[in-house]
Scaffold this motif. Structure first.
Motif, PDB file in Angstrom:
ATOM      1  N   PRO A  83      -9.906  -8.774   6.687  1.00  0.00           N
ATOM      2  CA  PRO A  83      -9.170  -8.360   5.489  1.00  0.00           C
ATOM      3  C   PRO A  83      -9.384  -6.882   5.167  1.00  0.00           C
ATOM      4  O   PRO A  83     -10.309  -6.245   5.675  1.00  0.00           O
ATOM      5  N   ALA A  84      -8.537  -6.372   4.308  1.00  0.00           N
ATOM      6  CA  ALA A  84      -8.719  -5.047   3.714  1.00  0.00           C
ATOM      7  C   ALA A  84      -8.987  -5.246   2.228  1.00  0.00           C
ATOM      8  O   ALA A  84      -8.534  -6.224   1.633  1.00  0.00           O
ATOM      9  N   LEU A  85      -9.719  -4.313   1.634  1.00  0.00           N
ATOM     10  CA  LEU A  85     -10.077  -4.416   0.218  1.00  0.00           C
ATOM     11  C   LEU A  85      -9.750  -3.130  -0.523  1.00  0.00           C
ATOM     12  O   LEU A  85      -9.800  -2.038   0.052  1.00  0.00           O
ATOM     13  N   PHE A  86      -9.466  -3.293  -1.811  1.00  0.00           N
ATOM     14  CA  PHE A  86      -9.491  -2.154  -2.733  1.00  0.00           C
ATOM     15  C   PHE A  86     -10.432  -2.512  -3.864  1.00  0.00           C
ATOM     16  O   PHE A  86     -10.283  -3.568  -4.498  1.00  0.00           O
TER      17      PHE A  86
ATOM     18  N   ALA B 297       2.662   9.638  -1.876  1.00  0.00           N
ATOM     19  CA  ALA B 297       2.569   8.192  -1.711  1.00  0.00           C
ATOM     20  C   ALA B 297       2.995   7.792  -0.308  1.00  0.00           C
ATOM     21  O   ALA B 297       2.371   6.926   0.323  1.00  0.00           O
ATOM     22  N   GLU B 298       4.026   8.419   0.205  1.00  0.00           N
ATOM     23  CA  GLU B 298       4.548   8.095   1.541  1.00  0.00           C
ATOM     24  C   GLU B 298       3.519   8.407   2.620  1.00  0.00           C
ATOM     25  O   GLU B 298       3.226   7.567   3.481  1.00  0.00           O
ATOM     26  N   ILE B 299       2.959   9.610   2.591  1.00  0.00           N
ATOM     27  CA  ILE B 299       2.002   9.999   3.640  1.00  0.00           C
ATOM     28  C   ILE B 299       0.750   9.133   3.582  1.00  0.00           C
ATOM     29  O   ILE B 299       0.245   8.670   4.615  1.00  0.00           O
ATOM     30  N   ASN B 300       0.248   8.870   2.385  1.00  0.00           N
ATOM     31  CA  ASN B 300      -0.972   8.079   2.287  1.00  0.00           C
ATOM     32  C   ASN B 300      -0.729   6.608   2.618  1.00  0.00           C
ATOM     33  O   ASN B 300      -1.612   5.941   3.169  1.00  0.00           O
ATOM     34  N   TRP B 301       0.455   6.108   2.330  1.00  0.00           N
ATOM     35  CA  TRP B 301       0.827   4.769   2.810  1.00  0.00           C
ATOM     36  C   TRP B 301       0.826   4.755   4.337  1.00  0.00           C
ATOM     37  O   TRP B 301       0.318   3.816   4.962  1.00  0.00           O
ATOM     38  N   ASN B 302       1.341   5.815   4.947  1.00  0.00           N
ATOM     39  CA  ASN B 302       1.397   5.881   6.408  1.00  0.00           C
ATOM     40  C   ASN B 302      -0.002   5.928   7.030  1.00  0.00           C
ATOM     41  O   ASN B 302      -0.197   5.463   8.156  1.00  0.00           O
ATOM     42  N   ILE B 303      -0.970   6.512   6.301  1.00  0.00           N
ATOM     43  CA  ILE B 303      -2.359   6.473   6.789  1.00  0.00           C
ATOM     44  C   ILE B 303      -2.802   5.024   6.936  1.00  0.00           C
ATOM     45  O   ILE B 303      -3.381   4.625   7.951  1.00  0.00           O
ATOM     46  N   GLY B 304      -2.536   4.226   5.913  1.00  0.00           N
ATOM     47  CA  GLY B 304      -2.908   2.815   5.969  1.00  0.00           C
ATOM     48  C   GLY B 304      -2.234   2.085   7.118  1.00  0.00           C
ATOM     49  O   GLY B 304      -2.868   1.282   7.819  1.00  0.00           O
TER      50      GLY B 304
ATOM     51  N   PRO C 288      -3.384  10.623 -14.844  1.00  0.00           N
ATOM     52  CA  PRO C 288      -2.854  11.983 -14.963  1.00  0.00           C
ATOM     53  C   PRO C 288      -2.741  12.645 -13.586  1.00  0.00           C
ATOM     54  O   PRO C 288      -1.886  13.494 -13.364  1.00  0.00           O
ATOM     55  N   ARG C 289      -3.610  12.263 -12.686  1.00  0.00           N
ATOM     56  CA  ARG C 289      -3.571  12.683 -11.274  1.00  0.00           C
ATOM     57  C   ARG C 289      -3.863  11.422 -10.451  1.00  0.00           C
ATOM     58  O   ARG C 289      -4.757  10.661 -10.787  1.00  0.00           O
ATOM     59  N   GLU C 290      -3.156  11.229  -9.350  1.00  0.00           N
ATOM     60  CA  GLU C 290      -3.112   9.917  -8.714  1.00  0.00           C
ATOM     61  C   GLU C 290      -4.123   9.662  -7.597  1.00  0.00           C
ATOM     62  O   GLU C 290      -4.052   8.659  -6.901  1.00  0.00           O
ATOM     63  N   GLU C 291      -5.101  10.556  -7.439  1.00  0.00           N
ATOM     64  CA  GLU C 291      -6.013  10.396  -6.298  1.00  0.00           C
ATOM     65  C   GLU C 291      -6.814   9.091  -6.358  1.00  0.00           C
ATOM     66  O   GLU C 291      -7.200   8.544  -5.318  1.00  0.00           O
ATOM     67  N   HIS C 292      -7.050   8.532  -7.555  1.00  0.00           N
ATOM     68  CA  HIS C 292      -7.821   7.288  -7.631  1.00  0.00           C
ATOM     69  C   HIS C 292      -6.968   6.042  -7.410  1.00  0.00           C
ATOM     70  O   HIS C 292      -7.503   4.947  -7.208  1.00  0.00           O
ATOM     71  N   LEU C 293      -5.653   6.205  -7.430  1.00  0.00           N
ATOM     72  CA  LEU C 293      -4.745   5.093  -7.161  1.00  0.00           C
ATOM     73  C   LEU C 293      -4.399   4.990  -5.676  1.00  0.00           C
ATOM     74  O   LEU C 293      -4.202   3.893  -5.149  1.00  0.00           O
ATOM     75  N   LEU C 294      -4.362   6.120  -4.986  1.00  0.00           N
ATOM     76  CA  LEU C 294      -3.875   6.140  -3.605  1.00  0.00           C
ATOM     77  C   LEU C 294      -4.730   5.350  -2.614  1.00  0.00           C
ATOM     78  O   LEU C 294      -4.178   4.820  -1.641  1.00  0.00           O
ATOM     79  N   PRO C 295      -6.050   5.224  -2.787  1.00  0.00           N
ATOM     80  CA  PRO C 295      -6.772   4.348  -1.856  1.00  0.00           C
ATOM     81  C   PRO C 295      -6.260   2.907  -1.863  1.00  0.00           C
ATOM     82  O   PRO C 295      -6.364   2.205  -0.853  1.00  0.00           O
ATOM     83  N   LEU C 296      -5.693   2.473  -2.990  1.00  0.00           N
ATOM     84  CA  LEU C 296      -5.058   1.156  -3.037  1.00  0.00           C
ATOM     85  C   LEU C 296      -3.852   1.108  -2.101  1.00  0.00           C
ATOM     86  O   LEU C 296      -3.632   0.122  -1.395  1.00  0.00           O
ATOM     87  N   PHE C 297      -3.059   2.174  -2.085  1.00  0.00           N
ATOM     88  CA  PHE C 297      -1.892   2.231  -1.208  1.00  0.00           C
ATOM     89  C   PHE C 297      -2.321   2.130   0.253  1.00  0.00           C
ATOM     90  O   PHE C 297      -1.702   1.429   1.053  1.00  0.00           O
ATOM     91  N   VAL C 298      -3.397   2.851   0.592  1.00  0.00           N
ATOM     92  CA  VAL C 298      -3.868   2.848   1.982  1.00  0.00           C
ATOM     93  C   VAL C 298      -4.318   1.450   2.381  1.00  0.00           C
ATOM     94  O   VAL C 298      -3.964   0.946   3.455  1.00  0.00           O
ATOM     95  N   ALA C 299      -5.099   0.807   1.525  1.00  0.00           N
ATOM     96  CA  ALA C 299      -5.581  -0.540   1.837  1.00  0.00           C
ATOM     97  C   ALA C 299      -4.420  -1.522   1.983  1.00  0.00           C
ATOM     98  O   ALA C 299      -4.394  -2.335   2.915  1.00  0.00           O
ATOM     99  N   ALA C 300      -3.455  -1.460   1.070  1.00  0.00           N
ATOM    100  CA  ALA C 300      -2.301  -2.358   1.136  1.00  0.00           C
ATOM    101  C   ALA C 300      -1.505  -2.143   2.419  1.00  0.00           C
ATOM    102  O   ALA C 300      -1.110  -3.099   3.090  1.00  0.00           O
TER     103      ALA C 300
END
Length: 280
Positions: free
Chosen positions: A13-16, A152-159, A234-246
């Motif tokens: 599994p992957a986790l956030f 969001a697109e690039i960080n999703w692509n990392i995942g 206000p800045r999305e850096e703490h949300l993007l690890p969720l995108f990568v995991a998903a």
């Protein structure tokens, strides 16, 4: 078919997870979050431990994408103003250069520029959850940065690029915070608590009603239009690890593994997720 079935059931599994504020979880603050991280491995993950852990921390952004490649990563105390003991923590998990090279190659195959970083250590987005989840520090850890654009697109692509690692028993761990507004942390208000609740409810719906894929990606990419979105982030850096995991678990449905409402043990609503529970 038999071989395909074996491959599928071995997929990790992957986790956030929400990693808390600075070293506060390790100081005994936020006990519900601490208890959740301590229980996550036994409660949600396979009995067989991962062969390695790949962490995407909200506290590392780079362009090109960077990957830790040291055999023995150091500690990076990237917080200020805490007691002296909080700068003495140790998490002596080894690195995994071979895996780091594999990750670089996987990213480059998806036209994502990436490079190895021998000097980067474990920031608190890495060592805080791992000290609670895997306190023996006996599993190799490799860290992968977010892309500095915060796209969001690039960080999703990392995942998506990292997805094949799950077939090799690697845990993909996104470490961030589903509510991250520093002024509100220090001075919570009814408005900030309502925003956290509104955003958390929107996020849970986006995560739980759609399998990971293009539809989920499209929903999450509009996070800033969600109720409370820009107050929560206000800045999305703490949300993007969720995108990568998903994104690392295409076709998998998310499982809600931690859900804290506002005004309880946390001043703001937060949630954590697992992807790819087909291995359990």
């Amino acid at each position: 078919k038999h071989l395909a079935f074996i491959t599928e059931i071995m997929r990790y599994p992957a986790l956030f997870v929400n990693h808390g504020g600075g070293p506060l979880p390790l100081m005994g603050r936020d006990p519900a979050l601490v208890q959740h991280m301590k229980e996550t491995v036994q409660k949600w993950l396979p009995k067989e431990p991962p062969k390695s852990i790949v962490v995407i921390s909200a506290h590392w952004e780079s362009d090109p994408i960077s990957i830790t490649s040291s055999a023995n990563p150091s500690m990076l105390f990237d917080y200020h103003g805490f007691p002296p003991d909080t700068y003495k923590y140790e998490y002596n998990a080894p690195g995994n250069r071979e895996l780091a090279i594999q990750i670089r190659d996987l990213l480059q195959e998806q036209n994502l520029k990436a490079e190895l970083n021998e000097k980067r250590g474990f920031d608190h987005g890495v060592f805080v959850p791992l000290m609670l989840m895997y306190p023996k520090a006996d599993i190799p850890v490799v860290c992968v940065s977010l892309h500095k654009s915060l796209s969001a697109e690039i960080n999703w692509n990392i995942g998506q690029a990292l997805a094949p690692l799950r077939n090799e028993g690697v845990l993909i761990l996104g470490s961030g915070f589903t509510f991250h507004n520093l002024p509100a942390f220090f001075n919570p208000t009814p408005a900030s608590q309502k925003a956290s609740t509104d955003f958390n409810e929107w996020l849970k719906k986006a995560m739980l009603e759609t399998p990971s894929g293009e539809e989920m990606k499209a929903k999450l990419s509009k996070w800033d239009q969600a109720p409370g979105g820009r107050i929560a982030h206000p800045r999305e850096e703490h949300l993007l690890p969720l995108f990568v995991a998903a994104a690392s678990a295409p076709g998998s449905k998310a499982t809600l593994i931690h859900d804290v409402p506002a005004n309880s043990t946390s001043s703001h609503a937060i949630s954590s997720y697992m992807f790819g529970d087909e291995v359990c």
